[in-house]
Design a protein around this motif. Structure first.
Motif, mmCIF file in Angstrom:
data_model
loop_
_atom_site.group_PDB
_atom_site.id
_atom_site.type_symbol
_atom_site.label_atom_id
_atom_site.label_comp_id
_atom_site.label_asym_id
_atom_site.label_seq_id
_atom_site.Cartn_x
_atom_site.Cartn_y
_atom_site.Cartn_z
ATOM 1 N N GLN A 93 0.919 -1.388 -0.011
ATOM 2 C CA GLN A 93 -0.111 0.012 0.049
ATOM 3 C C GLN A 93 0.823 1.181 0.052
ATOM 4 N N ALA A 94 2.033 1.383 0.796
ATOM 5 C CA ALA A 94 2.655 2.495 0.896
ATOM 6 C C ALA A 94 3.276 2.759 -0.528
ATOM 7 N N LEU A 95 4.137 1.408 -1.252
ATOM 8 C CA LEU A 95 4.686 1.769 -2.415
ATOM 9 C C LEU A 95 3.739 2.230 -3.453
ATOM 10 N N SER A 96 2.660 1.881 -3.284
ATOM 11 C CA SER A 96 1.533 2.107 -4.501
ATOM 12 C C SER A 96 1.211 3.369 -4.175
ATOM 13 N N ARG A 97 0.939 3.994 -3.027
ATOM 14 C CA ARG A 97 0.400 5.403 -2.849
ATOM 15 C C ARG A 97 1.896 6.151 -3.174
ATOM 16 N N GLY A 98 2.916 5.757 -3.212
ATOM 17 C CA GLY A 98 3.907 6.280 -3.327
ATOM 18 C C GLY A 98 4.328 6.643 -4.992
ATOM 19 N N GLY A 99 3.620 5.964 -5.528
ATOM 20 C CA GLY A 99 3.651 5.755 -7.075
ATOM 21 C C GLY A 99 4.445 4.753 -7.839
ATOM 22 N N ILE A 100 4.907 3.779 -7.027
ATOM 23 C CA ILE A 100 5.422 2.566 -7.375
ATOM 24 C C ILE A 100 4.516 1.437 -7.676
ATOM 25 N N GLU A 101 4.927 0.879 -8.661
ATOM 26 C CA GLU A 101 4.150 -0.088 -9.071
ATOM 27 C C GLU A 101 4.534 -1.541 -8.504
ATOM 28 N N VAL A 102 3.291 -2.374 -7.956
ATOM 29 C CA VAL A 102 3.585 -3.200 -6.912
ATOM 30 C C VAL A 102 2.672 -4.522 -7.565
ATOM 31 N N VAL A 103 3.493 -5.631 -7.179
ATOM 32 C CA VAL A 103 2.392 -6.912 -7.294
ATOM 33 C C VAL A 103 2.860 -7.698 -6.085
ATOM 34 N N VAL A 104 1.842 -8.191 -5.575
ATOM 35 C CA VAL A 104 1.773 -9.173 -4.357
ATOM 36 C C VAL A 104 1.752 -10.508 -4.716
ATOM 37 N N HIS A 105 2.553 -11.467 -4.125
ATOM 38 C CA HIS A 105 2.363 -13.033 -4.386
ATOM 39 C C HIS A 105 2.051 -13.526 -3.053
ATOM 40 N N GLU A 106 0.980 -14.318 -2.735
ATOM 41 C CA GLU A 106 0.603 -15.087 -1.633
ATOM 42 C C GLU A 106 0.573 -16.476 -2.002
ATOM 43 N N ARG A 107 1.201 -17.075 -1.047
ATOM 44 C CA ARG A 107 0.983 -18.812 -1.357
ATOM 45 C C ARG A 107 -0.430 -19.253 -0.916
ATOM 46 N N ASP A 108 -0.880 -18.827 0.042
ATOM 47 C CA ASP A 108 -2.281 -19.302 0.422
ATOM 48 C C ASP A 108 -3.270 -18.789 -0.753
ATOM 49 N N ARG A 109 -3.910 -19.595 -1.150
ATOM 50 C CA ARG A 109 -5.006 -19.294 -2.237
ATOM 51 C C ARG A 109 -6.227 -18.685 -1.651
ATOM 52 N N ALA A 110 -6.578 -19.194 -0.516
ATOM 53 C CA ALA A 110 -8.085 -18.897 0.081
ATOM 54 C C ALA A 110 -7.849 -18.148 1.517
ATOM 55 N N VAL A 111 -8.490 -17.270 1.515
ATOM 56 C CA VAL A 111 -8.340 -16.355 2.784
ATOM 57 C C VAL A 111 -8.886 -17.426 4.036
ATOM 58 N N GLU A 112 -10.081 -18.012 3.555
ATOM 59 C CA GLU A 112 -10.519 -18.940 4.801
ATOM 60 C C GLU A 112 -9.477 -19.995 5.175
ATOM 61 N N ALA A 113 -8.735 -20.479 4.047
ATOM 62 C CA ALA A 113 -7.616 -21.267 4.792
ATOM 63 C C ALA A 113 -6.917 -20.929 5.940
ATOM 64 N N THR A 114 -6.844 -19.808 6.103
ATOM 65 C CA THR A 114 -5.693 -19.104 7.423
ATOM 66 C C THR A 114 -6.597 -19.344 8.639
ATOM 67 N N GLY A 115 -8.045 -19.413 8.656
ATOM 68 C CA GLY A 115 -8.870 -19.523 9.787
ATOM 69 C C GLY A 115 -9.046 -18.028 10.257
ATOM 70 N N GLY A 116 -8.487 -17.134 9.611
ATOM 71 C CA GLY A 116 -8.495 -15.792 10.212
ATOM 72 C C GLY A 116 -7.863 -15.326 11.384
ATOM 73 N N TYR A 117 -7.745 -14.211 11.867
ATOM 74 C CA TYR A 117 -6.898 -13.777 12.978
ATOM 75 C C TYR A 117 -7.604 -12.570 13.895
ATOM 76 N N ARG A 118 -7.555 -12.568 14.902
ATOM 77 C CA ARG A 118 -8.142 -11.284 15.751
ATOM 78 C C ARG A 118 -6.850 -10.743 16.223
ATOM 79 N N LEU A 119 -6.434 -9.929 15.483
ATOM 80 C CA LEU A 119 -5.204 -9.070 16.151
ATOM 81 C C LEU A 119 -5.633 -7.791 16.784
ATOM 82 N N HIS A 120 -4.621 -7.597 17.840
ATOM 83 C CA HIS A 120 -4.854 -6.549 18.674
ATOM 84 C C HIS A 120 -3.752 -5.461 17.959
ATOM 85 N N LEU A 121 -4.186 -4.376 17.352
ATOM 86 C CA LEU A 121 -3.367 -3.258 16.848
ATOM 87 C C LEU A 121 -3.062 -2.051 17.695
ATOM 88 N N ASP A 122 -2.028 -1.626 18.196
ATOM 89 C CA ASP A 122 -1.722 -0.834 19.361
ATOM 90 C C ASP A 122 -1.607 0.416 18.346
#
Ligand SMILES: Cc1cc2nc3c(=O)[nH]c(=O)nc-3n(C[C@H](O)[C@H](O)[C@H](O)COP(=O)(O)OP(=O)(O)OC[C@H]3O[C@@H](n4cnc5c(N)ncnc54)[C@H](O)[C@@H]3O)c2cc1C
Length: 92
Positions: free
Chosen positions: A17-46
């Protein structure tokens, strides 16, 4: 310039997101094909994590993050449990 980010975790996506907003072309590769496969997270963001995300995400994305969060009142206690949910460590 084109940047390839490997991994669509919090770090990879925030960087993309930061690179893209800075005008840099970005492509993201993720090995997990389905979000559901991760089971999801409940993260506390300080406040530091939120400040970084507010700085680097598009305002609409940051608002979507806030809208989907449980809010400050949901984080009242930190706990670690074993595989049977027996409390190993807990603090407020
Ligand atoms: C149980 C647990 C609870 C946590 N709770 C919190 C919390 O409440 N608050 C908090 O701030 N932090 C928490 N953390 C820490 C937080 O999850 C990490 O700091 C954060 O996820 C790191 O982000 P990251 O993007 O660096 O890595 P990750 O989130 O691990 O993302 C890495 C991504 O890269 C992908 N990947 C890996 N190898 C490849 C490959 N070869 N090709 C393509 N994709 C690949 C993975 O599938 C994954 O999606 C917790 C961690 C755990 C384990």
């Amino acid at each position: 310039m084109k940047v390839v980010v490997i991994g669509a975790g919090m770090g990879g996506l925030a960087l993309a997101q930061a690179l893209s907003r800075g005008g840099i072309e970005v492509v993201v590769h993720e090995r997990d094909r389905a979000v559901e496969a991760t089971g999801g997270y409940r993260l506390h963001l300080d406040h530091r994590a939120c400040a970084v995300l507010r700085r680097h995400l598009a305002p609409s994305h940051y608002q979507a993050l806030l809208a989907s969060s449980a809010g400050r009142q949901a984080f009242t206690r930190f706990a670690m449990a074993d595989h049977r949910m027996r409390l190993l460590l807990g603090c407020r």
